[in-house]
Design a protein around this motif. Sequence first.
Motif, short mmCIF file in Angstrom:
data_model
loop_
_atom_site.label_atom_id
_atom_site.label_comp_id
_atom_site.label_asym_id
_atom_site.label_seq_id
_atom_site.Cartn_x
_atom_site.Cartn_y
_atom_site.Cartn_z
N LEU A 292 0.82 -1.20 0.00
CA LEU A 292 0.00 0.00 0.00
C LEU A 292 0.86 1.26 0.00
O LEU A 292 0.54 2.24 -0.69
N VAL A 293 1.95 1.27 0.76
CA VAL A 293 2.81 2.45 0.84
C VAL A 293 3.40 2.79 -0.53
O VAL A 293 3.36 3.93 -0.99
N LEU A 294 3.95 1.79 -1.21
CA LEU A 294 4.54 2.02 -2.53
C LEU A 294 3.48 2.49 -3.52
O LEU A 294 3.71 3.42 -4.31
N ARG A 295 2.31 1.89 -3.48
CA ARG A 295 1.26 2.23 -4.44
C ARG A 295 0.72 3.65 -4.21
O ARG A 295 0.47 4.39 -5.16
N LEU A 296 0.55 4.03 -2.95
CA LEU A 296 0.13 5.41 -2.67
C LEU A 296 1.19 6.40 -3.13
O LEU A 296 0.88 7.44 -3.72
N ALA A 297 2.46 6.08 -2.87
CA ALA A 297 3.54 6.97 -3.29
C ALA A 297 3.61 7.09 -4.80
O ALA A 297 3.81 8.19 -5.35
N ALA A 298 3.45 5.98 -5.50
CA ALA A 298 3.49 6.02 -6.97
C ALA A 298 2.35 6.87 -7.53
O ALA A 298 2.54 7.66 -8.46
N LEU A 299 1.16 6.73 -6.94
CA LEU A 299 0.01 7.48 -7.43
C LEU A 299 0.11 8.97 -7.12
O LEU A 299 -0.28 9.81 -7.93
N LEU A 300 0.68 9.31 -5.96
CA LEU A 300 0.61 10.68 -5.46
C LEU A 300 1.94 11.43 -5.54
O LEU A 300 2.00 12.60 -5.13
N HIS A 301 2.99 10.83 -6.05
CA HIS A 301 4.32 11.44 -5.95
C HIS A 301 4.41 12.80 -6.64
O HIS A 301 5.25 13.62 -6.29
N ASP A 302 3.57 13.07 -7.62
CA ASP A 302 3.63 14.33 -8.36
C ASP A 302 2.51 15.31 -8.02
O ASP A 302 2.27 16.27 -8.76
N ILE A 303 1.82 15.12 -6.88
CA ILE A 303 0.66 15.98 -6.62
C ILE A 303 1.07 17.41 -6.28
O ILE A 303 0.21 18.30 -6.22
#
Length: 482
Positions: A292-303
């Motif tokens: 979950l941590v990696l997937r949230l970071a991948a989705l949100l890294h450019d917000i």
Amino acid sequence: MPPAVQQTVRDLVDLSPVLDEVGRRFAAAGFQVHLVGGSVRDALLAAASGRPGLPGDLDLTTDARPEQTLEVLRGWAGSTWNTGIAFGTVGAEVRGERLEITTFRADRYDRESRNPEVAWGDSLEDDLARRDFTVNAMAVSLGPDRTVTDPFGGLGDLIRRRLRTPAAAEESFADDPLRMLRAVRFVAQLGLTPEDDVVVAMTAMSAELGRITAERVQAELSKTLLQDSPRGALELFVATGLADVVLPELSALRMEIDEHHQHKDVYSHSLTVLDQAIALEKADPDAPSPDLVLRLAALLHDIGKPATRRHEERGRVSFHHHEVVGAKLVRKRLVALKYPKEVVEQVSRLTFLHLRFHGYGRGEWTDSAVRRYVTDAGPLLPRLHKLVRSDCTTRNRRRAAALAETYDSLELRIAELSAAEDLARVRPDLDGNAIMELLGVPPGPEVGRAWRFLKELRLERGPLDRDEAEAALREWWAGQQG
């Protein structure tokens, strides 16, 4: 439902001695009891895949009231719990099987608060009519007849991979707006395609999601992200406006791109980064999956990009310090969604660090810079490796290969330094006791400042022998006294 399929479902139920006993005991007490909802759905999917079986936790429904259910279970269930009894649900453990047994419901949500107005029902069909989707509105009697009930064509919808509601979609979502987010999850989890009326209702009623508690929203969002291929579900999440309500930073990535100021489509890029991160996660036998941590970071890294976009000369676009802004936005949003503190801090940290590698150039970093990269990432380093590699979405094969090769060289340098210096545990060459003894100071702020100086020295120069460390500390201390 075709007779052959009905027999398949009956056979699956007969495989469980626990369900057989539950059926006999409820029947002896004069009550109906049925396997229902997701348990029937998942059993049918398992049979279709050639791996027949029942899901881990079993959902049952009965005409017995909660207190009557507890009475039937008394003396033979290993344990029972009643945390959901206000909503008609009794939990039980029977010979290793976990059951949730819910009284037939005829409730409706008051559509003002977030909770249902609970009313018990007497009809299985009425109970199924109030469920969220047709694929969850099927039941199998645990009585001797093993009758299969599918009044809304849930099996056909499951076969056609179609997502419909038993009642009108607007009515269903008005009863519980979280069902709209559950529809998003089922796109990822079950590969279902929502019917047009479902999508129209989700779009028109998306604002209603705002009255659902953050905890319930977060649970559904996490379940969606943890599926094998969540991209299509997230696209539905954004397209219907649901993301605008609970995760507006994701929708904001759909920045307008004009012909004079070209830049990468940040929204599509973020979804591709998520796809690639999941692929790397699954390929790593030493990593948790799903992560979950990696997937949230991948989705949100450019917000942080929408807030930092600047139009430069010659049609260029810049996003200076978007990683700093993004880390703050990630923390604020995940706290609002009630994610655990550890998840918030880890995703925010990965967002902050995801651009650091791009200063590496062609390998110009000093050993000191490599040490800092490892130390700043700490235990998140394996995830940071995956995030940085996934962040390359260029279609230019030569450039993609060059970036991959450069990151390979960084990982090699990390491995070499780690073997020589144990980078995973970079600490000063003198501990607190040695600092106090050498400087002649008691415990206090001076010891902490000296410790931090030695930590920086260790990062800059690598391991020092004791004499070098003591000499450096004395020199630093003398400067502090001046």
